[in-house]
Design a protein around this motif. Structure first.
Motif, short mmCIF file in Angstrom:
data_model
loop_
_atom_site.label_atom_id
_atom_site.label_comp_id
_atom_site.label_asym_id
_atom_site.label_seq_id
_atom_site.Cartn_x
_atom_site.Cartn_y
_atom_site.Cartn_z
N LEU A 1 81.02 -77.31 86.44
CA LEU A 1 82.36 -76.98 85.94
C LEU A 1 82.46 -75.51 85.57
O LEU A 1 83.48 -74.86 85.82
CB LEU A 1 82.68 -77.85 84.72
CG LEU A 1 82.76 -79.36 84.93
CD1 LEU A 1 82.98 -80.07 83.60
CD2 LEU A 1 83.86 -79.74 85.92
N ALA A 2 81.40 -74.98 84.95
CA ALA A 2 81.41 -73.57 84.56
C ALA A 2 81.41 -72.65 85.77
O ALA A 2 82.08 -71.60 85.78
CB ALA A 2 80.21 -73.27 83.65
N ILE A 3 80.67 -73.01 86.81
CA ILE A 3 80.66 -72.20 88.03
C ILE A 3 82.07 -72.12 88.61
O ILE A 3 82.56 -71.03 88.96
CB ILE A 3 79.67 -72.80 89.05
CG1 ILE A 3 78.23 -72.60 88.59
CG2 ILE A 3 79.88 -72.17 90.43
CD1 ILE A 3 77.21 -73.40 89.38
N THR A 4 82.74 -73.25 88.72
CA THR A 4 84.11 -73.26 89.25
C THR A 4 85.03 -72.40 88.40
O THR A 4 85.80 -71.57 88.92
CB THR A 4 84.65 -74.69 89.31
OG1 THR A 4 83.82 -75.47 90.17
CG2 THR A 4 86.08 -74.73 89.82
N ALA A 5 84.97 -72.60 87.08
CA ALA A 5 85.88 -71.88 86.18
C ALA A 5 85.64 -70.38 86.22
O ALA A 5 86.59 -69.58 86.27
CB ALA A 5 85.73 -72.41 84.76
N LEU A 6 84.38 -69.96 86.18
CA LEU A 6 84.09 -68.53 86.19
C LEU A 6 84.47 -67.90 87.52
O LEU A 6 84.99 -66.77 87.57
CB LEU A 6 82.60 -68.30 85.90
CG LEU A 6 82.18 -68.54 84.44
CD1 LEU A 6 80.67 -68.62 84.35
CD2 LEU A 6 82.72 -67.43 83.54
#
Length: 669
Positions: free
Chosen positions: A405-410
């Motif tokens: 999720l963090a990879i997508t958001a960043l």
């Protein structure tokens, strides 16, 4: 008496290690622990929680650290501790049992099981006296009325198996009418005065905000955008948001977003970063941009470790909830001086009566400061002083899904905020996570430090990480084979072969629990099923794979009952459905990707869920047979299999993306 002692010291979960010094003889969940219960002919005391949980700490201090409680637990039970974040499959099974028996759930979760794992009594937090009485009553019932335990446990097991059968009525393709209905139902539930949905406690509706933004982009619905702005602004200005360091707490205990439950979770902040970055990109709202930048900064600086992102910050510090974060007017004056202290108290809504305990207040920001330089100085001084206070512990466990999720958001924030550092952080996380968590071709759920745990990944891990890698691929040209490998494994081991579109949360070769979890409902995080729908949707168009396309279509169709009957529990389903209705939109830009104004514009202008790639002709499936036009970079905009004629200017690209091409410019492909 219980043989041996507490065995949690070697766990890879910080939550379990928090209990390693308890006099309770805790075991990790294992076949050996269940066999021990059978051999001793005693029930299992199962306690499930997580490291940042305030009431988990309370029960630990009151009961699990108490010799009297420990003696009763050790004598009458095999005691098993589970980190819900490390074993979400166990948490799902026994949370369903707890809700079925009590009408509500929560953590710490306290369940009593037969040695083969069937629950017969469940609850949540118990104070010491009540817990001692409960231990005695359960032990007595097990000893003297075993037939009652067997009947109760079998009834509960039968009910749980029935609940796991899946949603009835799915299978119809999603369409505009269903999404319009879902959004209308959601908007009727909005708290128009304070933002958000429902009553206290209020949780950030992260995925729902993303779905509403995509609905606005498709329909131009002012009501949907206004609901996003009311909720997002109220949270950003409330106490649930850290006004000094950025990042969101897990939820608000009141309907006004004032007093949070202070733990800060990676998954909340990743999902909210995606929504705020999207809001900022679509509208240019300065509050959206500020919050997105600060939340990205919190994720990287506050939760980053070894190139990946850790799970959470605790609700407590030095045994007190919120101790790090709250202020009195006197404390502000002591740090800032009288003039700045009074100004800060007014700005941050810090009052003599307080909004929290003992006359302290959680910082809010009802209005923007009239002096930005003064505000920056005040924030800096307060944050520096806050750093001298006791700090919340950090759960350093790295969870595959939440890092996905963090990879997508960043990656998406790097576009929205024009900050390549976010893309660098996302790419580094992907590299390190795959290096550590992908073992013999299969993904593991979590790691601690450089040591990967034994727990197998669940569906959400494969799906969230695949989506993150596919998002990176669109921006970097890397990670496509790794993403497709994860999807192929998910299709092989998690898809229901009897019911196309249905997914199990655990693999077909994973530990066989009492029931095999398969929950499609979106909660604090999107369900594994809705996440895999997004990943399949992206992969289908990035690769032109009919296999992925059919699986995406079937998966999305299975969710129609959620969008029809419980749309607030289908925020991520709504987001995926909104993208699907538009094709999803695909933009292929034939260009030199290192110096391409048209590609940059395409990424900025494309709606949420769109697929954008750029590069030389034939460098990807979407660019096959597509080249520059008369020496100029060219963008090809498609919706499903219908494509516009190529455009070579940013203005024409904007028109094409808005769905208003000039007459004769659209052709079938």
């Amino acid at each position: 008496m219980s043989p041996g002692g507490n065995t949690l010291a070697g766990a890879t979960s910080p939550y379990l290690r928090q209990h390693a010094d308890n006099p309770v003889h805790w075991r990790q969940w294992s076949s050996e622990a269940l066999a021990e219960a059978a051999a001793r002919d005693v029930p299992i005391l199962l306690s499930i929680g997580y490291a940042a949980c305030h009431w988990c700490h309370v029960m630990a201090h009151e009961s699990f650290e108490d010799p009297e409680v420990a003696a009763a637990a050790n004598d009458g039970f095999v005691c098993i501790k589970v980190d819900r974040e490390e074993r979400p499959d166990l948490d799902a099974v026994y949370m369903n049992a707890t809700v079925a028996l009590t009408g509500q759930g929560g953590w710490p979760m306290t369940c009593f099981l037969t040695p083969d794992g069937r629950p017969f009594f469940c609850g949540t937090y118990y104070p010491k006296l009540g817990f001692l009485q409960l231990l005695a009553a359960v032990a007595e019932t097990w000893r003297d009325r075993r037939d009652e335990v067997e009947r109760a446990s079998e009834q509960i097991a039968t009910e749980l198996r029935s609940m796991s059968a899946g949603l009835p009525g799915g299978g119809a393709p999603v369409g505009p009418e269903l999404c319009d209905h879902a959004v209308a139902a959601v908007l009727r539930d909005e708290d128009g005065a304070h933002g958000g949905f429902g009553k206290a406690p209020k949780f950030p509706p992260s995925a729902l905000l993303e779905g509403l933004l995509r609905h606005y982009e498709r329909t131009g619905s002012g009501a949907a955008l206004q609901a996003v702005e009311r909720t997002a602004a109220a949270m950003a200005r409330g106490g649930i948001y850290d006004q000094l360091a950025g990042g969101f707490a897990r939820y608000s205990v009141d309907p006004y977003w004032v007093v949070p439950h202070f733990e800060k979770m990676l998954y909340d902040n990743a999902l909210l970063l995606r929504a705020y970055a999207h809001w900022a990109r679509r509208t240019g709202n300065p509050l959206a941009r500020k919050v997105a930048e600060e939340t990205a900064g919190f994720i990287i600086a506050g939760l980053g470790a070894n190139g990946m992102f850790t799970s959470s910050l605790d609700a407590d510090a030095a045994g007190r909830e919120g101790l790090t974060y709250v202020w009195t007017p006197g404390e502000l004056a002591e740090v800032l001086g009288d003039d700045d202290g009074d100004w800060a108290a007014s700005l941050f809504a810090v009052t003599a009566d307080g909004t929290f305990e003992h006359g302290a207040s959680v910082l809010q920001l009802p209005v923007d400061p009239d002096d930005t330089a003064r505000f920056a100085c005040v924030r800096s001084k307060l944050l520096a002083h806050r750093g001298t206070r006791p700090q919340p512990a950090r759960d350093d466990k790295v969870v595959s899904a939440w890092n996905g999720l963090a990879i997508t958001a960043l990656a998406e924030a790097s576009v929205a905020l024009d900050n390549p550092e976010y893309l660098t952080a996302a790419s580094e996380c992907a590299r390190r996570l795959l290096d550590l968590h992908l073992v013999d071709g299969r993904l593991r759920r979590a790691s601690l430090g450089s040591r990967v745990g034994d727990s197998a990944a669940i569906l959400e891990d494969y799906a969230a990480l695949a989506t993150g890698l596919l998002t990176l691929y669109q921006l970097t040209g890397s990670w496509l084979p790794e993403a497709l490998g994860l999807l192929d494994t998910a299709l092989q081991h998690y898809a229901d072969p009897q019911r196309p579109g249905r997914w199990f949360d655990t693999a077909d070769d994973a530990e066989q629990l009492m029931v095999r979890p398969a929950d499609p409902i979106d909660g604090a995080t999107p369900s594994g099923a809705s996440l895999i729908a997004e990943a399949l949707q992206l992969a289908a168009h990035l690769t032109a794979s009919e296999t992925y396309a059919a699986a995406a279509q079937d998966t999305l169709a299975s969710a129609t009952p959620i969008l029809a009957r419980a749309p607030r529990s289908g925020g991520h389903w709504l987001a995926v459905a909104e993208a699907q209705i538009r094709g999803p939109i695909q933009v292929a830009v034939a260009c030199n990707p290192r110096s391409a104004e048209l590609l940059t514009a395409a990424r900025a202008l494309a709606p949420g869920g769109a697929i954008v790639v750029g590069g030389p002709a034939n460098s990807s499936a979407l660019l096959e047979g597509r080249d520059r036009v008369d020496g100029a970079d060219a963008a090809y905009v498609c919706r499903g299999r219908v494509c516009d004629l190529p455009v070579t200017t940013v203005g024409d690209l904007a028109v094409s993306l808005a769905g208003q091409p000039e007459d004769g410019r659209r052709g079938a492909v």
